[in-house]
Design a protein around this motif. Structure first.
Motif, PDB file in Angstrom:
ATOM      1  N   LEU A  16       0.834  -1.200   0.000  1.00  0.00           N
ATOM      2  CA  LEU A  16       0.000   0.000   0.000  1.00  0.00           C
ATOM      3  C   LEU A  16       0.870   1.251   0.000  1.00  0.00           C
ATOM      4  N   THR A  17       0.508   2.210  -0.848  1.00  0.00           N
ATOM      5  CA  THR A  17       1.174   3.515  -0.870  1.00  0.00           C
ATOM      6  C   THR A  17       0.141   4.591  -0.552  1.00  0.00           C
ATOM      7  N   LEU A  18       0.376   5.327   0.502  1.00  0.00           N
ATOM      8  CA  LEU A  18      -0.581   6.339   0.928  1.00  0.00           C
ATOM      9  C   LEU A  18      -0.725   7.421  -0.148  1.00  0.00           C
ATOM     10  N   GLN A  19      -1.945   7.793  -0.437  1.00  0.00           N
ATOM     11  CA  GLN A  19      -2.174   8.895  -1.371  1.00  0.00           C
ATOM     12  C   GLN A  19      -1.806  10.232  -0.728  1.00  0.00           C
ATOM     13  N   GLU A  20      -1.783  11.281  -1.535  1.00  0.00           N
ATOM     14  CA  GLU A  20      -1.384  12.606  -1.086  1.00  0.00           C
ATOM     15  C   GLU A  20      -2.301  13.116   0.038  1.00  0.00           C
TER      16      GLU A  20
ATOM     17  N   ARG B 191     -10.909  13.166   7.434  1.00  0.00           N
ATOM     18  CA  ARG B 191     -11.189  12.491   8.700  1.00  0.00           C
ATOM     19  C   ARG B 191     -11.797  11.115   8.500  1.00  0.00           C
ATOM     20  N   PHE B 192     -12.654  10.969   7.490  1.00  0.00           N
ATOM     21  CA  PHE B 192     -13.325   9.696   7.256  1.00  0.00           C
ATOM     22  C   PHE B 192     -13.020   9.125   5.869  1.00  0.00           C
ATOM     23  N   LYS B 193     -11.815   9.376   5.383  1.00  0.00           N
ATOM     24  CA  LYS B 193     -11.375   8.791   4.105  1.00  0.00           C
ATOM     25  C   LYS B 193      -9.872   8.556   4.188  1.00  0.00           C
ATOM     26  N   LEU B 194      -9.498   7.285   4.148  1.00  0.00           N
ATOM     27  CA  LEU B 194      -8.104   6.874   4.166  1.00  0.00           C
ATOM     28  C   LEU B 194      -7.822   6.212   2.822  1.00  0.00           C
ATOM     29  N   SER B 195      -6.945   6.813   2.024  1.00  0.00           N
ATOM     30  CA  SER B 195      -6.814   6.417   0.625  1.00  0.00           C
ATOM     31  C   SER B 195      -5.390   6.003   0.273  1.00  0.00           C
ATOM     32  N   TYR B 196      -5.316   4.910  -0.502  1.00  0.00           N
ATOM     33  CA  TYR B 196      -4.032   4.338  -0.899  1.00  0.00           C
ATOM     34  C   TYR B 196      -3.985   4.137  -2.414  1.00  0.00           C
ATOM     35  N   TYR B 197      -2.745   4.070  -2.923  1.00  0.00           N
ATOM     36  CA  TYR B 197      -2.488   3.560  -4.271  1.00  0.00           C
ATOM     37  C   TYR B 197      -2.055   2.103  -4.150  1.00  0.00           C
ATOM     38  N   LEU B 198      -2.380   1.328  -5.176  1.00  0.00           N
ATOM     39  CA  LEU B 198      -1.969  -0.069  -5.211  1.00  0.00           C
ATOM     40  C   LEU B 198      -1.630  -0.431  -6.652  1.00  0.00           C
ATOM     41  N   ASP B 199      -0.438  -0.972  -6.850  1.00  0.00           N
ATOM     42  CA  ASP B 199      -0.001  -1.370  -8.185  1.00  0.00           C
ATOM     43  C   ASP B 199      -0.981  -2.400  -8.761  1.00  0.00           C
ATOM     44  N   LEU B 200      -1.330  -2.253 -10.024  1.00  0.00           N
ATOM     45  CA  LEU B 200      -2.308  -3.145 -10.640  1.00  0.00           C
ATOM     46  C   LEU B 200      -1.800  -4.585 -10.757  1.00  0.00           C
ATOM     47  N   ALA B 201      -0.500  -4.773 -10.632  1.00  0.00           N
ATOM     48  CA  ALA B 201       0.042  -6.132 -10.691  1.00  0.00           C
ATOM     49  C   ALA B 201      -0.129  -6.890  -9.384  1.00  0.00           C
TER      50      ALA B 201
END
Length: 286
Positions: free
Chosen positions: A117-121, A127-137
């Protein structure tokens, strides 16, 4: 139009914003803008974008000003008055209970050992949204299962929402309160404003739209949506018995095609026959 009430709810990116790989008919957005000016239309953007990016998109793409915006994948709702956004704090109060007092920081720490998991900017968090990037592979299902187990162990009621940023070819994984998806936000706004279900239309294209696309809500999937999302949406409505609530826009079916805003207009034509003379007068018809 004076006797017709329509709560028109639409995603932004690759739905009314032509920022996908498929072409947009040059008259699609002008027709959409003009339709949204008609009496009785209440326009709501339902998007993964945060407020600043919503306002930027409106300016950059000459979109109509909305009456409301459900942003951050459903975790915030705003009312627009004279083009200024006012947050509906009642919504935040309603969704807060799902996280059982856990803070954004505490949940982030709970996932610290999931190294894929890579944390988004920072501006894409709230407060109620925790967002990540994830490699499609990466095996997203395995990651989501692992995250769900961590949340369950902590008594947190959450929705894990997966979508794909197609231009960047990166996965987007959002952790939200269980009752803070786009669908929950739309239902809250519908009830708050007093619309009947047959007076609501939603349009979308991506994975984070699936909770609405697969529900009882009248929904249109624009023609430029991916085959994966198309198949999943059809599977969901078939399973729930809502097949009549999903309209699949086609690029070869209308004068303006079915991509982006033209697909939204196709859906209105399908679900609201009383509005067909208005749409035809604007140049949108089969």
């Amino acid at each position: 139009m004076s006797r017709t009430r329509l709560l028109l709810c639409t995603d932004m990116d690759r739905t009314v914003l032509p920022n996908g790989s498929q072409p947009e008919h040059p008259e699609a957005r002008p027709c959409f803008r003009e339709f949204c000016r008609q009496p009785g239309v209440c326009l709501t953007y339902v998007t993964g974008r945060h407020l600043a990016l919503v306002e930027q998109a409106i300016a950059d793409y000459a979109l109509p000003q909305p009456d409301y915006a459900i942003t951050d994948v459903g975790s915030k709702i705003y009312r627009f008055i004279d083009s200024r956004a006012h947050e509906m704090l009642l919504w935040e109060e309603q969704i807060a209970a799902d996280w059982r007092g856990r803070s954004h920081t505490q949940l982030k720490q709970a996932f610290a050992n999931i190294h894929d998991l890579t944390l988004q900017e920072e501006e894409k968090q709230n407060r109620f949204k925790l967002s990540y990037y994830l490699d499609l592979a990466i095996d997203k299902d395995a990651i989501i299962e692992q995250m769900a187990a961590i949340l369950h162990d902590r008594g947190v009621h959450a929705s894990l929402i997966w979508s794909v940023d197609e231009p960047r070819q990166i996965g987007l994984l959002d952790v939200l309160p269980q009752n803070a998806t786009k669908l929950h936000g739309l239902r809250f706004l519908q009830e708050h404003l007093g619309y009947e279900t047959n007076e609501v239309i939603f349009a979308g294209d991506s994975g984070n739209d699936l909770p609405v696309l697969g529900s009882e809500m009248n929904a249109v999937l624009v023609a430029n949506a991916s085959e994966e999302v198309r198949a999943l949406a059809q599977k969901m409505v078939a399973h729930g018995g809502y097949s009549a609530s999903l309209y699949l826009a086609r690029d070869d079916a209308f004068s303006l095609g079915g991509n982006y805003a033209a697909g939204v207009l196709q859906g209105i034509w399908h679900f609201q026959p009383v509005l067909r003379p208005c749409l035809a007068s604007l140049g949108c018809s089969p």
